[in-house]
Motif scaffolding. Structure first.
Motif, short mmCIF file in Angstrom:
data_model
loop_
_atom_site.label_atom_id
_atom_site.label_comp_id
_atom_site.label_asym_id
_atom_site.label_seq_id
_atom_site.Cartn_x
_atom_site.Cartn_y
_atom_site.Cartn_z
N PHE A 1 6.77 -22.70 8.59
CA PHE A 1 5.79 -22.53 7.51
C PHE A 1 6.34 -23.04 6.18
O PHE A 1 5.60 -23.63 5.39
CB PHE A 1 5.42 -21.05 7.38
N ARG A 2 7.64 -22.81 5.92
CA ARG A 2 8.23 -23.28 4.68
C ARG A 2 8.13 -24.81 4.58
O ARG A 2 7.76 -25.36 3.54
CB ARG A 2 9.70 -22.85 4.60
N ASN A 3 8.44 -25.50 5.67
CA ASN A 3 8.35 -26.96 5.65
C ASN A 3 6.91 -27.42 5.44
O ASN A 3 6.65 -28.38 4.71
CB ASN A 3 8.90 -27.54 6.95
N LYS A 4 5.99 -26.71 6.08
CA LYS A 4 4.58 -27.09 5.94
C LYS A 4 4.11 -26.91 4.50
O LYS A 4 3.42 -27.77 3.95
CB LYS A 4 3.72 -26.25 6.89
N THR A 5 4.49 -25.79 3.89
CA THR A 5 4.05 -25.55 2.50
C THR A 5 4.81 -26.43 1.51
O THR A 5 4.25 -26.85 0.50
CB THR A 5 4.21 -24.06 2.13
N MET A 6 6.08 -26.71 1.78
CA MET A 6 6.87 -27.51 0.86
C MET A 6 6.32 -28.93 0.72
O MET A 6 6.39 -29.54 -0.35
CB MET A 6 8.33 -27.56 1.33
N TYR A 7 5.77 -29.44 1.81
CA TYR A 7 5.23 -30.79 1.79
C TYR A 7 3.71 -30.81 1.59
O TYR A 7 3.06 -31.82 1.82
CB TYR A 7 5.60 -31.53 3.08
N SER A 8 3.17 -29.69 1.15
CA SER A 8 1.72 -29.60 0.93
C SER A 8 1.34 -30.09 -0.47
O SER A 8 2.16 -30.08 -1.40
CB SER A 8 1.24 -28.16 1.11
N LYS A 9 0.09 -30.47 -0.61
CA LYS A 9 -0.44 -30.83 -1.93
C LYS A 9 -0.46 -29.62 -2.85
O LYS A 9 -0.30 -29.76 -4.07
CB LYS A 9 -1.86 -31.40 -1.78
N ASP A 10 -0.66 -28.45 -2.27
CA ASP A 10 -0.71 -27.23 -3.09
C ASP A 10 0.63 -26.93 -3.75
O ASP A 10 0.67 -26.40 -4.87
CB ASP A 10 -1.13 -26.04 -2.22
N PHE A 11 1.74 -27.25 -3.09
CA PHE A 11 3.04 -27.03 -3.70
C PHE A 11 3.22 -27.94 -4.91
O PHE A 11 3.70 -27.52 -5.97
CB PHE A 11 4.16 -27.27 -2.68
N VAL A 12 2.83 -29.19 -4.77
CA VAL A 12 2.88 -30.13 -5.90
C VAL A 12 2.00 -29.61 -7.04
O VAL A 12 2.40 -29.60 -8.21
CB VAL A 12 2.43 -31.54 -5.45
N GLU A 13 0.81 -29.16 -6.70
CA GLU A 13 -0.11 -28.64 -7.71
C GLU A 13 0.47 -27.39 -8.37
O GLU A 13 0.36 -27.23 -9.60
CB GLU A 13 -1.46 -28.31 -7.06
N ALA B 1 -1.97 -19.94 -3.27
CA ALA B 1 -2.13 -21.06 -2.35
C ALA B 1 -2.44 -20.53 -0.95
O ALA B 1 -1.65 -19.75 -0.40
CB ALA B 1 -0.86 -21.91 -2.32
N PRO B 2 -3.56 -20.93 -0.35
CA PRO B 2 -3.95 -20.37 0.95
C PRO B 2 -2.91 -20.54 2.05
O PRO B 2 -2.68 -19.62 2.83
CB PRO B 2 -5.24 -21.13 1.27
N LEU B 3 -2.29 -21.73 2.12
CA LEU B 3 -1.32 -21.95 3.19
C LEU B 3 -0.14 -20.99 3.08
O LEU B 3 0.33 -20.44 4.08
CB LEU B 3 -0.81 -23.40 3.15
N ALA B 4 0.34 -20.77 1.86
CA ALA B 4 1.48 -19.86 1.66
C ALA B 4 1.07 -18.41 1.90
O ALA B 4 1.81 -17.64 2.53
CB ALA B 4 2.04 -20.05 0.26
N LEU B 5 -0.09 -18.02 1.38
CA LEU B 5 -0.56 -16.65 1.54
C LEU B 5 -0.74 -16.31 3.01
O LEU B 5 -0.30 -15.26 3.49
CB LEU B 5 -1.87 -16.46 0.78
N GLN B 6 -1.38 -17.20 3.74
CA GLN B 6 -1.62 -16.96 5.16
C GLN B 6 -0.32 -16.99 5.96
O GLN B 6 -0.16 -16.23 6.93
CB GLN B 6 -2.63 -17.99 5.69
N ALA B 7 0.63 -17.82 5.55
CA ALA B 7 1.93 -17.85 6.22
C ALA B 7 2.63 -16.51 6.09
O ALA B 7 3.23 -16.00 7.05
CB ALA B 7 2.80 -18.96 5.64
N HIS B 8 2.54 -15.90 4.92
CA HIS B 8 3.17 -14.60 4.71
C HIS B 8 2.59 -13.54 5.65
O HIS B 8 3.31 -12.76 6.27
CB HIS B 8 3.01 -14.15 3.25
N LYS B 9 1.26 -13.51 5.77
CA LYS B 9 0.65 -12.52 6.66
C LYS B 9 1.02 -12.81 8.12
O LYS B 9 1.34 -11.88 8.88
CB LYS B 9 -0.87 -12.49 6.49
N LYS B 10 0.99 -14.07 8.51
CA LYS B 10 1.33 -14.41 9.90
C LYS B 10 2.75 -13.97 10.24
O LYS B 10 3.02 -13.49 11.35
CB LYS B 10 1.17 -15.92 10.11
#
Length: 262
Positions: A234-246, A205-214
């Motif tokens: 970042f955790r809150n942003k990814t937790m409520y993302s469509k990618d997390f549901v997917e 998931a791009p949001l999670a991957l990029q959060a890790h590098k940041k």
């Protein structure tokens, strides 16, 4: 696949992976004024390229990933006496995390000066057994700027001191022992291995991957509490993302997820 041709630096995208290639083998991929400008341009392009999630940096030729600064170009700079132009002989992204987009360095042969600096800036470093690193800046009477910072980040004080003050050749075995290199492979496997790792990243998931590098980059300069707060953001942003549901649905349904970066 999209491709941009510049005489001495190439840019192409394959399956979500940008490949930036130094293409000056007749000069051992040394950095002239034009190469500096072209390479800076290609990194900026990757940062903005919505079709590329990961970048692989490599080079054409047999002898050298890069033998560093083109001394003839330095002679031109000296002849003008105008050192205000010296910023045109720099890589201008060395403290840029590219918005969290990962970079893989795939090097071989001589990796001198800027060649080693690119490796130190990258997130993952893969090399061949014939790789020789060296940082000879002091041998020509000039000091490094960002290299001490990058080397400290990657290896700690002991090995950063050794590599920067020694100035001699350091081989791939040193690279592995010091932790500077992550893998050493045969030359024929260099680019395929780098691309395999890059494509594995594009499946995340791009949001999670990029959060890790940041977060990894943030811990270099920020207080621990500030980094923890960023991590929670970042955790809150990814937790409520469509990618997390997917991602959860794909796991339960035993299929590969289709992430959208949203």
């Amino acid at each position: 696949m999209s491709e941009t041709q510049s005489a001495e630096v190439l840019y192409e995208v394959q399956d979500g992976v940008a490949i930036i290639t130094l293409n000056r083998p007749e000069r051992m991929n040394t950095f002239s004024k034009i190469v500096f400008a072209s390479f800076n341009e290609m990194i900026a392009r990757f940062k903005k390229d919505e079709d590329a999630a990961v970048c692989v940096i490599t080079a054409n030729g047999a002898e050298a990933f890069s033998a560093g600064f083109d001394i003839e170009a330095g002679g031109d700079l000296l002849s003008t006496g105008n050192y205000q132009d010296s910023n045109q002989f720099e890589l201008n992204f060395m403290l840029d995390d590219l918005g969290g987009k990962p970079v893989i360095w795939a090097g071989f042969g001589y990796c001198v000066g800027q060649g080693m600096a690119l490796a130190a800036w990258a997130d993952i470093r893969i090399a061949t057994a014939d790789t020789l690193f060296s940082l000879p800046e002091a041998k020509i009477g000039i000091s490094a700027v960002t290299l001490p910072i990058l080397l400290m980040d990657q290896m700690g004080l002991s090995q950063a001191t050794y590599s920067l003050l020694y100035g001699g050749h350091l081989d791939a075995d040193w690279g592995l022992r010091s932790g500077f290199l992550h893998e050493v492979v045969d030359r024929v496997e260099l680019l395929p291995r780098a691309l395999k790792i890059a494509r594995a990243m594009t499946q995340q998931a791009p949001l999670a991957l990029q959060a890790h590098k940041k977060l990894l980059w943030a811990q270099r300069t920020e207080e621990r509490q500030a980094v923890l707060e960023k991590g929670l953001e970042f955790r809150n942003k990814t937790m409520y993302s469509k990618d997390f549901v997917e991602g959860i649905n794909a796991f339960l349904e035993k299929r590969r997820p289709t992430f959208t970066g949203s």
